[in-house]
Enzyme design. Structure first.
Site, PDB file in Angstrom:
ATOM      1  N   LYS A 137       0.855  -1.191   0.000  1.00 33.30           N
ATOM      2  CA  LYS A 137       0.000   0.000   0.000  1.00 33.30           C
ATOM      3  C   LYS A 137       0.892   1.243   0.000  1.00 33.30           C
ATOM      4  CE  LYS A 137      -4.569   0.600   1.705  1.00 33.30           C
ATOM      5  NZ  LYS A 137      -5.595   0.065   2.547  1.00 33.30           N
TER       6      LYS A 137
ATOM      7  N   GLU B 228     -19.561  -6.322   9.313  1.00 35.10           N
ATOM      8  CA  GLU B 228     -20.547  -5.597  10.118  1.00 35.10           C
ATOM      9  C   GLU B 228     -21.651  -6.509  10.640  1.00 35.10           C
ATOM     10  OE1 GLU B 228     -19.362  -4.558   7.180  1.00 35.10           O
ATOM     11  OE2 GLU B 228     -18.357  -2.666   7.612  1.00 35.10           O
TER      12      GLU B 228
ATOM     13  N   ARG C 216     -25.369  -2.851   6.586  1.00 35.06           N
ATOM     14  CA  ARG C 216     -25.040  -4.262   6.375  1.00 35.06           C
ATOM     15  C   ARG C 216     -25.591  -5.145   7.510  1.00 35.06           C
ATOM     16  NH1 ARG C 216     -20.363  -5.398   2.911  1.00 35.06           N
ATOM     17  NH2 ARG C 216     -21.149  -4.479   0.978  1.00 35.06           N
TER      18      ARG C 216
HETATM   19  C1  LIG Z   1     -18.867  -2.621   4.182  1.00 31.90           C
HETATM   20  C2  LIG Z   1     -17.705  -1.712   4.302  1.00 31.90           C
HETATM   21  N1  LIG Z   1     -17.097  -1.591   5.500  1.00 31.90           N
HETATM   22  C3  LIG Z   1     -16.045  -0.757   5.628  1.00 31.90           C
HETATM   23  C4  LIG Z   1     -15.584  -0.044   4.554  1.00 31.90           C
HETATM   24  C5  LIG Z   1     -14.461   0.962   4.719  1.00 31.90           C
HETATM   25  N2  LIG Z   1     -13.264   0.559   3.956  1.00 31.90           N
HETATM   26  C6  LIG Z   1     -12.977   1.074   2.765  1.00 31.90           C
HETATM   27  S1  LIG Z   1     -11.584   0.454   2.130  1.00 31.90           S
HETATM   28  C7  LIG Z   1     -11.341  -0.513   3.468  1.00 31.90           C
HETATM   29  C8  LIG Z   1     -10.149  -1.387   3.543  1.00 31.90           C
HETATM   30  C9  LIG Z   1     -10.158  -2.380   2.469  1.00 31.90           C
HETATM   31  O1  LIG Z   1      -9.029  -3.173   2.604  1.00 31.90           O
HETATM   32  P1  LIG Z   1      -8.627  -4.138   1.441  1.00 31.90           P
HETATM   33  O2  LIG Z   1      -9.802  -4.803   0.892  1.00 31.90           O
HETATM   34  O3  LIG Z   1      -7.520  -5.003   1.920  1.00 31.90           O
HETATM   35  O4  LIG Z   1      -8.119  -3.141   0.308  1.00 31.90           O
HETATM   36  P2  LIG Z   1      -6.889  -2.115   0.373  1.00 31.90           P
HETATM   37  O5  LIG Z   1      -7.427  -0.814   0.845  1.00 31.90           O
HETATM   38  O6  LIG Z   1      -5.866  -2.662   1.316  1.00 31.90           O
HETATM   39  O7  LIG Z   1      -6.400  -2.054  -1.013  1.00 31.90           O
HETATM   40  C10 LIG Z   1     -12.346  -0.342   4.404  1.00 31.90           C
HETATM   41  C11 LIG Z   1     -12.426  -1.021   5.690  1.00 31.90           C
HETATM   42  C12 LIG Z   1     -16.263  -0.201   3.339  1.00 31.90           C
HETATM   43  N3  LIG Z   1     -15.915   0.487   2.251  1.00 31.90           N
HETATM   44  N4  LIG Z   1     -17.306  -1.040   3.242  1.00 31.90           N
END
Ligand SMILES: Cc1ncc(C[n+]2csc(CCOP(=O)(O)OP(=O)(O)O)c2C)c(N)n1
Length: 642
Positions: free
Chosen positions: A282, A369, A397
């Site tokens: 990242k 969630e 959710r």
């Molecule tokens: C249902 C839901 N919960 C929380 C989020 C907030 N959120 C956005 S990106 C993220 C992290 C995602 O991590 P990953 O899938 O590993 O992707 P990365 O950002 O590391 O590329 C979160 C928790 C969301 N978008 N949707």
């Protein structure tokens, strides 16, 4: 930019030689850094997926082949390569590009996104439709390691493995959610990374590679031809054997050629789904050498050379999120039964402070969630007092879990709904406009919203002490800077607060709308209109006595809320008036968010657009001053009984 200035669609990219792709990726990264340094955005997440985007658009014949991005926050390179380069600087701004994906923004955005863990389900649906329609194209879902652990992604994997549908899942594994990734799946992926390098696997599974019909031989050949070896193999793990997926990995997710070759291998697999496991970092290429993952995920503008973020000159009051975290720590000090929970948003919710201070009494459950809600219900059964801090939009959710597991059983779970209201730049997928409507219709739950951060502290204690479900909604951003030195105290449930008494109209404001309502009332004075202002505090239960009284003493009740009108606070008041035959006594005007998709942009601007600020409330009452005049002539009872 040798290549990028000529790439206006993925077809242009596909004209290039594979050896040139790394340079394309470098140019994309530089362009992205330059733009994000000016306008901010999901910088770190998108920097980490640059090579994946280049490789996908090269290996797949987009838009005929379908790419489905999970969340979409990491898709800036995809936007750059699909004809939106010149608009990238408008990202997340009113009228500009969305920060996520939207089908109406580009034909390359095959599926709208913003919430996590949806990509595999959507991709599987497309793949099944393709097969039914006897069409022939590839479908590839790109998903992060943290989103992969979300319940929905797991459910999709379960079905995909069962159906044996041709489908490619590209796993963007950076070991990070917004915060460090958590959970057993993360451990599992780490185990693959730690122990199962290609060479390791070669020994471990010996001849398995060649024995995979139509796949093994070429896979092995590919692994040989790429010097450092795409660790291409069929893993003898749960995903392959038990869930019906083939596995290609792991691949250096910053080596475009390797990713392209891995995807080419994946495309050959026709008899079922396959996961291509790419390892990425990242914030790759972010100019600040000191790692600060939290800041890299999404950033404001920064210095392109140093990666420093500008220090803000004026010190804003603490945010509701900060106050929540601090208050939780205070309350947890005094009551060992209180526990705190976040679903992958420790810093976004303030639970990071609690995790630091009470590591045994705070949980990050990951992007889960639904599980979070029922997990809290279970803890409440055994006498704990769980507080689940989940953004209003993400708590959607957990709707059935709130109803079926928490409310029906009347359990003491508190929901702290951060980012309730219009959130601004993140837009329609992230606005928290529905929580009143989705929570109000079921018995047992108490719903409240504070007018400011001091009242939030009181409400948090009130909700935790209330031996049944309760939910508090509060907005994104800073409070009003009011004094918060008082210890939190409980307030009477269902009791509103009269802030100002005026004969002409009553403004019933909920949560974030209370201060604007006060300002509007002050401005109305110079027009000779005296308005009562009520801080409603609770939408469930309503302060029925007070509302009845207002209906009997005023001609006009204006309800104001930062939420959808349908099913909201104003609806609750209207229903009460109707049920008690009070509608002929008073005119009610409901102010809130209309039945429309609310775009992204500066929250102030969006709120003003829907009249949800002091001017909007003032204007609405002025527009109805005729009714006030009528009251003066008909002479309604003026005394307000508190
Ligand atoms: C249902 C839901 N919960 C929380 C989020 C907030 N959120 C956005 S990106 C993220 C992290 C995602 O991590 P990953 O899938 O590993 O992707 P990365 O950002 O590391 O590329 C979160 C928790 C969301 N978008 N949707």
């Amino acid at each position: 930019m040798r290549f990028l200035s000529e790439i206006n669609s993925p077809a242009d990219l596909r004209q290039l030689k594979i050896e040139d792709l790394q340079e394309v990726a470098d140019e994309v990264r530089r362009f992205m850094l330059e733009t994000c340094s000016r306008v901010g955005g999901h910088t770190g997440a998108s920097l980490g997926a640059v090579e994946l985007a280049v490789a996908m658009h090269y290996a797949f014949n987009t838009p005929n082949d379908k790419l489905v991005w999970d969340v979409g926050h990491q898709a800036y390179a995809h936007k750059i390569l699909t004809g939106r380069r010149d608009k990238l600087h408008t990202i997340k701004k009113y009228g500009g590009l969305s920060g996520f994906l939207r089908r109406d923004e580009s034909v390359y955005d095959t599926f709208g996104a913003g919430h996590a863990s949806t990509s595999i389900s959507a991709a599987l649906g497309m793949a099944v439709a393709r097969d039914r329609n006897k069409e022939d194209f590839h479908v590839c879902a790109l998903i992060g390691d943290s989103s992969l652990a979300g319940g929905m992604a797991m459910e999709a994997i379960n079905q995909a493995g069962h159906l044996k549908t041709r489908l490619i899942v590209l796993l963007n594994d950076n070991d990070m959610s917004i915060a460090p990734a958590v959970g057993a799946l993360t451990r599992y992926l780490n185990r693959i990374k730690g122990a199962q390098s290609y060479h390791h696997l070669k020994d471990e599974i010996g001849g398995t590679l060649e024995s995979v019909p139509g796949f093994g031989h070429s896979l092995k050949r590919a692994a040989k031809t790429v010097k450092d070896a795409i660790a291409a193999a069929v893993l003898p793990g749960a995903l392959v054997n038990e869930l019906g997926f083939k596995y290609i990995g792991y691949v250096d997710g910053h080596n475009v050629q390797m990713i392209v070759r891995a995807l080419e291998e994946a495309k050959k697999i026709e008899d079922g789904p396959v996961i291509v496991h790419a390892l990425t970092a990242k914030g790759k290429g972010f100019p600040n050498p000191e790692k600060n993952y939290y800041a890299y995920h999404a950033t404001g503008p920064f210095d392109l050379k140093t990666g420093e973020f500008p220090k803000s000159s004026k010190s804003a009051p603490p945010t509701y999120t900060q106050i929540f975290g601090e208050t939780m720590c205070e309350l947890m000090e005094n009551d060992r039964r209180i526990v705190a929970l976040t679903a992958a948003m420790p810093d976004g919710t303030g639970v990071d402070k609690v995790l630091e201070k009470f590591p045994d009494r705070a949980f990050d459950v990951g992007i889960a969630e639904q599980h979070a809600v029922t997990f809290c219900a279970g803890m409440a059964c055994e006498g704990l007092k769980p507080v689940a801090a989940i953004y209003s939009t993400f708590l959607q959710r957990g709707f059935d879990q709130i109803i079926h597991d928490v409310c029906l059983q009347n359990l003491n779970v508190t929901f702290a709904m951060d980012r309730a209201g219009i959130v601004g730049a993140d837009g329609p997928t992230h606005h928290g406009l529905l929580d009143i409507a989705y929570l109000r219709g079921y018995p047992n739950i108490v719903l409240c919203a504070p007018k400011d951060e001091a009242e939030m502290r009181d409400m948090l204690l009130t909700a935790i002490e209330h031996p049944a479900p309760a939910a508090i909604r509060y907005p994104r951003g800073s409070g009003f800077g009011v004094d918060i030195s008082q210890k939190p105290k409980t307030i009477e449930i269902g009791k509103a607060e009269i802030l100002r008494d005026g004969d002409d109209a009553a403004i019933l404001a909920y949560g974030s709308m209370v201060y604007p309502a006060m300002e509007a009332a002050k401005n109305l004075v110079k027009d000779g209109i005296e308005a009562t202002v009520v801080n409603a505090r609770f939408v469930k239960p309503l302060d029925e006595k007070l509302i009845r009284n207002l209906a009997e003493t005023k001609s006009l009740i204006v309800t104001v809320e930062e939420a959808y009108l349908a099913g909201g606070f104003g609806s609750a008041v209207l229903e009460f008036l109707e049920a008690n035959n009070l509608l002929d006594q008073v005119k009610i005007i409901r102010m809130g968010v209309p039945d429309r998709i609310i775009t992204h942009g500066d929250p102030k601007l969006l709120l003003a657009k829907y009249g949800l600020d002091a001017d909007g409330i003032y204007n609405k009452i002025k527009e109805n001053s005729e009714i006030i005049e009528q009251r003066r002539t008909t002479g309604k009872r003026l005394k307000l009984v508190k």
